[in-house]
Enzyme design. Structure first.
Site, PDB file in Angstrom:
ATOM      1  CE  LYS A   4     -17.093   3.283  -5.828  1.00 33.12           C
ATOM      2  NZ  LYS A   4     -18.377   3.556  -5.211  1.00 33.12           N
TER       3      LYS A   4
ATOM      4  CE  LYS B 171      -1.900  -6.887  -6.111  1.00 34.45           C
ATOM      5  NZ  LYS B 171      -2.223  -7.560  -4.838  1.00 34.45           N
TER       6      LYS B 171
ATOM      7  CG  LEU C 169     -10.781   1.021   2.318  1.00 37.22           C
ATOM      8  CD1 LEU C 169     -11.752   2.186   2.383  1.00 37.22           C
ATOM      9  CD2 LEU C 169     -10.613   0.391   3.709  1.00 37.22           C
TER      10      LEU C 169
ATOM     11  CG  ASP D 262       1.195  -4.053  10.309  1.00 40.94           C
ATOM     12  OD1 ASP D 262       1.553  -4.469   9.182  1.00 40.94           O
ATOM     13  OD2 ASP D 262       1.327  -2.874  10.668  1.00 40.94           O
TER      14      ASP D 262
ATOM     15  CE1 TYR E 298      -3.175  -2.063  -9.038  1.00 40.52           C
ATOM     16  CE2 TYR E 298      -1.369  -3.367  -9.933  1.00 40.52           C
ATOM     17  CZ  TYR E 298      -2.440  -3.224  -9.059  1.00 40.52           C
ATOM     18  OH  TYR E 298      -2.761  -4.262  -8.217  1.00 40.52           O
TER      19      TYR E 298
END
Ligand code: NAD
Length: 255
Positions: free
Chosen positions: A192, A162, A194, A64, A155
């Site tokens: 497309k 980003k 997750l 993680d 976004y």
């Protein structure tokens, strides 16, 4: 001879077979690279292990990126298994769905921290730890999106994350260049996956993208994988600190 035979590459960000990182991993494997994968939690581990095994890869490690301990363990494990590292695919990001959907001026402090930590700081954290392992130089590649440069509806905070990621690419490239470590990003058109399904109205974005992009189609996982192969191979040896659009030409458009 395969382009990447003998190269050891860490791939972070496979969630399932639709992940951008998975397309890249398959391409790297075809070119002979030895791979290691990471997973963020047990649910993702269940999906990543069989995918890794389908490429005869046994190195599947927890990480993680919010945890310094996880990052330390990951790189010390790679050091003891491999000794050296040639490349990293950093293909991960996260923001709370509420922070993508709400008006940008209502972004929460915690939402900002989380998105920037997972999506941008993680690249710095990995590059810093990889430096000692990249004894023969290396290539670090991350994934970004046009929402860093232009306003893209829904976004929001991820655009800011980003932008930080792209700036980090340049600073890391300058910092690590003397060690022959290259750092670059691919700015992919919408695909497309997750993560993309967390962006409100993503389906509409895909449809209008294919209609407007100069190549009149959506970007594929394979398109991004091919460009990634270029960045992780000696074919791009003279390139560092670049953001390359793999978006069917969409970014050139004005009105
Ligand atoms: P994905 O959901 O398949 O991959 C995202 C990955 O991020 C998952 O594997 C997830 O486990 C990982 N992740 C999230 N939080 C994490 C954490 N704390 N620690 C470690 N891993 C964590 O989606 P994707 O679309 O393949 O996304 C990969 C990258 O590509 C992201 O940086 C994304 O922003 C970028 N990107 C995606 C698109 C698109 O349209 N799909 C376009 C441009 C850029």
């Amino acid at each position: 001879m395969a382009m990447l035979s003998g190269k050891k590459i860490l791939v972070c960000g496979v969630a399932n077979e639709r992940s951008i990182a998975w397309g890249i991993a398959e391409a790297l494997h075809r070119e002979g690279a030895e791979l290691a994968f990471t997973y963020v939690n047990e649910a993702i581990e269940k999906r990543v292990r069989p995918l890794a095994e389908s490429l005869n890869c046994k190195t599947v490690l927890p990480c993680d990126v919010q945890s310094d301990a996880d990052l330390d363990n990951l790189f010390s494990e790679l050091e003891s298994r491999w000794g050296t590292l040639d490349g990293i695919v950093h293909s991960l990001a996260f923001a709370e769905r509420e922070d993508l959907g709400r008006p940008f001026s209502k972004t929460s402090r915690e939402g900002f921290r989380l998105a920037l930590d997972v999506s941008a700081y993680s690249l710095i954290a990995m590059a810093g730890r990889a430096e000692a392992l990249m004894k023969n130089g290396g290539s670090i590649l991350t994934m970004t999106y046009l929402g860093s440069q232009r306003v893209v509806s829904n976004y929001n905070i991820m655009g800011v994350a980003k932008a930080a990621l792209e700036s980090s690419v340049r600073y890391l490239a300058a910092d690590l260049g003397a060690k022959h470590i290259r750092v670059n990003a691919i700015s992919a058109g919408p695909i497309k996956t997750l993560a993309a399904s967390g962006i409100p109205h993503f389906r509409e974005l895909l449809a209008s993208f294919a209609e407007r992009a100069p190549l009149k189609r959506n970007v594929s996982q394979e398109d991004v994988a091919q460009a990634s192969l270029f960045y992780l191979s000696p074919m791009s040896n003279g390139i560092s600190g670049e953001i390359t659009y793999v978006d069917c030409g969409f970014n050139i458009l004005g009105v």
